[in-house]
Design a protein around this motif. Structure first.
Motif, PDB file in Angstrom:
ATOM      1  N   GLY A   1       0.817  -1.211   0.000  1.00 36.27           N
ATOM      2  CA  GLY A   1       0.000   0.000   0.000  1.00 36.27           C
ATOM      3  C   GLY A   1       0.850   1.260   0.000  1.00 36.27           C
ATOM      4  O   GLY A   1       2.051   1.230   0.262  1.00 36.27           O
ATOM      5  N   ASP A   2       0.198   2.382  -0.279  1.00 35.02           N
ATOM      6  CA  ASP A   2       0.911   3.657  -0.384  1.00 35.02           C
ATOM      7  C   ASP A   2       1.595   4.056   0.919  1.00 35.02           C
ATOM      8  O   ASP A   2       2.712   4.570   0.909  1.00 35.02           O
ATOM      9  CB  ASP A   2      -0.056   4.762  -0.807  1.00 35.02           C
ATOM     10  N   HIS A   3       0.920   3.817   2.044  1.00 39.96           N
ATOM     11  CA  HIS A   3       1.505   4.197   3.329  1.00 39.96           C
ATOM     12  C   HIS A   3       2.795   3.417   3.586  1.00 39.96           C
ATOM     13  O   HIS A   3       3.787   3.970   4.044  1.00 39.96           O
ATOM     14  CB  HIS A   3       0.497   3.957   4.453  1.00 39.96           C
ATOM     15  N   TYR A   4       2.796   2.135   3.240  1.00 42.26           N
ATOM     16  CA  TYR A   4       3.991   1.322   3.449  1.00 42.26           C
ATOM     17  C   TYR A   4       5.095   1.671   2.462  1.00 42.26           C
ATOM     18  O   TYR A   4       6.274   1.531   2.773  1.00 42.26           O
ATOM     19  CB  TYR A   4       3.640  -0.160   3.384  1.00 42.26           C
ATOM     20  N   LEU A   5       4.728   2.130   1.263  1.00 46.69           N
ATOM     21  CA  LEU A   5       5.740   2.585   0.319  1.00 46.69           C
ATOM     22  C   LEU A   5       6.461   3.812   0.852  1.00 46.69           C
ATOM     23  O   LEU A   5       7.681   3.926   0.734  1.00 46.69           O
ATOM     24  CB  LEU A   5       5.110   2.896  -1.044  1.00 46.69           C
ATOM     25  N   ILE A   6       5.715   4.726   1.454  1.00 46.68           N
ATOM     26  CA  ILE A   6       6.330   5.915   2.046  1.00 46.68           C
ATOM     27  C   ILE A   6       7.271   5.508   3.173  1.00 46.68           C
ATOM     28  O   ILE A   6       8.380   6.026   3.283  1.00 46.68           O
ATOM     29  CB  ILE A   6       5.241   6.884   2.551  1.00 46.68           C
ATOM     30  N   ILE A   7       6.831   4.563   3.991  1.00 47.38           N
ATOM     31  CA  ILE A   7       7.680   4.086   5.086  1.00 47.38           C
ATOM     32  C   ILE A   7       8.942   3.430   4.540  1.00 47.38           C
ATOM     33  O   ILE A   7      10.045   3.665   5.036  1.00 47.38           O
ATOM     34  CB  ILE A   7       6.895   3.129   6.002  1.00 47.38           C
ATOM     35  N   SER A   8       8.800   2.621   3.481  1.00 48.68           N
ATOM     36  CA  SER A   8       9.985   1.955   2.922  1.00 48.68           C
ATOM     37  C   SER A   8      10.942   2.959   2.299  1.00 48.68           C
ATOM     38  O   SER A   8      12.159   2.812   2.412  1.00 48.68           O
ATOM     39  CB  SER A   8       9.583   0.882   1.906  1.00 48.68           C
ATOM     40  N   TYR A   9      10.417   3.996   1.644  1.00 49.98           N
ATOM     41  CA  TYR A   9      11.298   5.045   1.108  1.00 49.98           C
ATOM     42  C   TYR A   9      12.058   5.733   2.237  1.00 49.98           C
ATOM     43  O   TYR A   9      13.256   6.010   2.116  1.00 49.98           O
ATOM     44  CB  TYR A   9      10.497   6.090   0.331  1.00 49.98           C
ATOM     45  N   ASN A  10      11.359   6.028   3.340  1.00 46.90           N
ATOM     46  CA  ASN A  10      12.012   6.697   4.462  1.00 46.90           C
ATOM     47  C   ASN A  10      13.078   5.811   5.104  1.00 46.90           C
ATOM     48  O   ASN A  10      14.164   6.290   5.448  1.00 46.90           O
ATOM     49  CB  ASN A  10      10.978   7.121   5.505  1.00 46.90           C
ATOM     50  N   ILE A  11      12.779   4.533   5.273  1.00 46.36           N
ATOM     51  CA  ILE A  11      13.768   3.617   5.846  1.00 46.36           C
ATOM     52  C   ILE A  11      14.976   3.508   4.932  1.00 46.36           C
ATOM     53  O   ILE A  11      16.128   3.525   5.386  1.00 46.36           O
ATOM     54  CB  ILE A  11      13.147   2.234   6.117  1.00 46.36           C
ATOM     55  N   ARG A  12      14.726   3.419   3.648  1.00 51.72           N
ATOM     56  CA  ARG A  12      15.816   3.331   2.675  1.00 51.72           C
ATOM     57  C   ARG A  12      16.683   4.584   2.719  1.00 51.72           C
ATOM     58  O   ARG A  12      17.913   4.500   2.755  1.00 51.72           O
ATOM     59  CB  ARG A  12      15.209   3.145   1.288  1.00 51.72           C
ATOM     60  N   PHE A  13      16.039   5.741   2.734  1.00 51.56           N
ATOM     61  CA  PHE A  13      16.779   6.995   2.793  1.00 51.56           C
ATOM     62  C   PHE A  13      17.586   7.113   4.086  1.00 51.56           C
ATOM     63  O   PHE A  13      18.763   7.446   4.064  1.00 51.56           O
ATOM     64  CB  PHE A  13      15.819   8.180   2.655  1.00 51.56           C
ATOM     65  N   LEU A  14      16.930   6.833   5.216  1.00 50.75           N
ATOM     66  CA  LEU A  14      17.607   6.995   6.502  1.00 50.75           C
ATOM     67  C   LEU A  14      18.741   5.995   6.686  1.00 50.75           C
ATOM     68  O   LEU A  14      19.816   6.351   7.187  1.00 50.75           O
ATOM     69  CB  LEU A  14      16.593   6.866   7.647  1.00 50.75           C
TER      70      LEU A  14
ATOM     71  N   TRP B   1      16.803  14.973  10.771  1.00 54.72           N
ATOM     72  CA  TRP B   1      15.982  14.434   9.689  1.00 54.72           C
ATOM     73  C   TRP B   1      15.159  13.239  10.190  1.00 54.72           C
ATOM     74  O   TRP B   1      14.003  13.087   9.812  1.00 54.72           O
ATOM     75  CB  TRP B   1      16.872  14.031   8.515  1.00 54.72           C
ATOM     76  N   LEU B   2      15.764  12.401  11.044  1.00 49.97           N
ATOM     77  CA  LEU B   2      15.049  11.265  11.626  1.00 49.97           C
ATOM     78  C   LEU B   2      13.836  11.743  12.419  1.00 49.97           C
ATOM     79  O   LEU B   2      12.738  11.198  12.283  1.00 49.97           O
ATOM     80  CB  LEU B   2      15.977  10.446  12.525  1.00 49.97           C
ATOM     81  N   VAL B   3      14.009  12.764  13.220  1.00 49.13           N
ATOM     82  CA  VAL B   3      12.897  13.322  14.002  1.00 49.13           C
ATOM     83  C   VAL B   3      11.822  13.861  13.068  1.00 49.13           C
ATOM     84  O   VAL B   3      10.626  13.638  13.284  1.00 49.13           O
ATOM     85  CB  VAL B   3      13.407  14.408  14.973  1.00 49.13           C
ATOM     86  N   LYS B   4      12.213  14.555  11.997  1.00 49.49           N
ATOM     87  CA  LYS B   4      11.252  15.082  11.031  1.00 49.49           C
ATOM     88  C   LYS B   4      10.462  13.956  10.374  1.00 49.49           C
ATOM     89  O   LYS B   4       9.246  14.047  10.231  1.00 49.49           O
ATOM     90  CB  LYS B   4      11.970  15.904   9.967  1.00 49.49           C
ATOM     91  N   VAL B   5      11.132  12.885   9.994  1.00 47.12           N
ATOM     92  CA  VAL B   5      10.450  11.750   9.365  1.00 47.12           C
ATOM     93  C   VAL B   5       9.471  11.111  10.341  1.00 47.12           C
ATOM     94  O   VAL B   5       8.332  10.795   9.978  1.00 47.12           O
ATOM     95  CB  VAL B   5      11.475  10.720   8.850  1.00 47.12           C
ATOM     96  N   ILE B   6       9.876  10.939  11.580  1.00 48.51           N
ATOM     97  CA  ILE B   6       8.997  10.341  12.593  1.00 48.51           C
ATOM     98  C   ILE B   6       7.767  11.208  12.814  1.00 48.51           C
ATOM     99  O   ILE B   6       6.640  10.705  12.882  1.00 48.51           O
ATOM    100  CB  ILE B   6       9.761  10.099  13.908  1.00 48.51           C
ATOM    101  N   ILE B   7       7.958  12.503  12.897  1.00 50.47           N
ATOM    102  CA  ILE B   7       6.811  13.404  13.095  1.00 50.47           C
ATOM    103  C   ILE B   7       5.876  13.358  11.896  1.00 50.47           C
ATOM    104  O   ILE B   7       4.651  13.317  12.048  1.00 50.47           O
ATOM    105  CB  ILE B   7       7.304  14.844  13.362  1.00 50.47           C
ATOM    106  N   ASN B   8       6.437  13.324  10.686  1.00 51.81           N
ATOM    107  CA  ASN B   8       5.592  13.285   9.488  1.00 51.81           C
ATOM    108  C   ASN B   8       4.832  11.973   9.367  1.00 51.81           C
ATOM    109  O   ASN B   8       3.727  11.954   8.840  1.00 51.81           O
ATOM    110  CB  ASN B   8       6.423  13.518   8.232  1.00 51.81           C
ATOM    111  N   LEU B   9       5.421  10.872   9.817  1.00 53.58           N
ATOM    112  CA  LEU B   9       4.721   9.597   9.732  1.00 53.58           C
ATOM    113  C   LEU B   9       3.553   9.517  10.706  1.00 53.58           C
ATOM    114  O   LEU B   9       2.601   8.782  10.476  1.00 53.58           O
ATOM    115  CB  LEU B   9       5.687   8.435   9.992  1.00 53.58           C
TER     116      LEU B   9
END
Length: 136
Positions: free
Chosen positions: A63-76, A104-112
């Motif tokens: 799903g789209d939500h998990y794709l966003i999470i996977s992109y963030n994990i990959r980036f981080l 950036w990690l904090v920003k990603v966590i807040i956005n998720l």
């Protein structure tokens, strides 16, 4: 050139520079001197590789939500690997990158977790979950 190829090229270059900086690899000097940074780099590369493989293999089923999470994990994880290698090579610059990475990690966590900033939305989500999955 894809992002994964660029990341792997940059990481290979940094590993080569670490090898030149520490002399020979016979006594595994980088693992002895920079133990935590090297282990963090290895774990970050493994996480990055795993997410890339899962994303490439199952991206159509996710799903789209998990794709966003996977992109963030990959980036981080990719940037963490490069950051820890920078910490080994140029320590002050590496610390600066580590601080930026942490922000950036904090920003990603807040956005998720954006949907849960509003307490009313959180209550509504819990009620929907309870009604849908828990028996009455």
């Amino acid at each position: 050139m894809s992002a994964s190829t660029t990341f792997l090229f940059l990481l290979a270059f940094m590993v080569t520079v670490v090898a030149v900086k520490h002399g020979d690899w016979n006594n595994l000097h980088p693992l002895a001197v920079d133990n935590i940074a090297m282990k963090t780099t290895i774990i970050a590369v493994l996480v990055y590789s795993t997410v890339v493989i899962i994303h490439d293999k199952f991206s159509s089923d996710i799903g789209d939500h998990y794709l966003i999470i996977s992109y963030n994990i990959r980036f981080l994880s990719g940037t963490l690997a490069v950051t820890t290698m920078s910490l080994i090579l140029i320590e002050p610059f590496g610390w600066l990158l580590l601080i930026i990475w942490t922000m950036w990690l904090v920003k990603v966590i807040i956005n998720l977790h954006e949907p849960f900033h509003n307490f009313d939305q959180l209550i509504q989500f819990v009620q929907q979950y309870r009604n849908q999955y828990l028996p009455h």
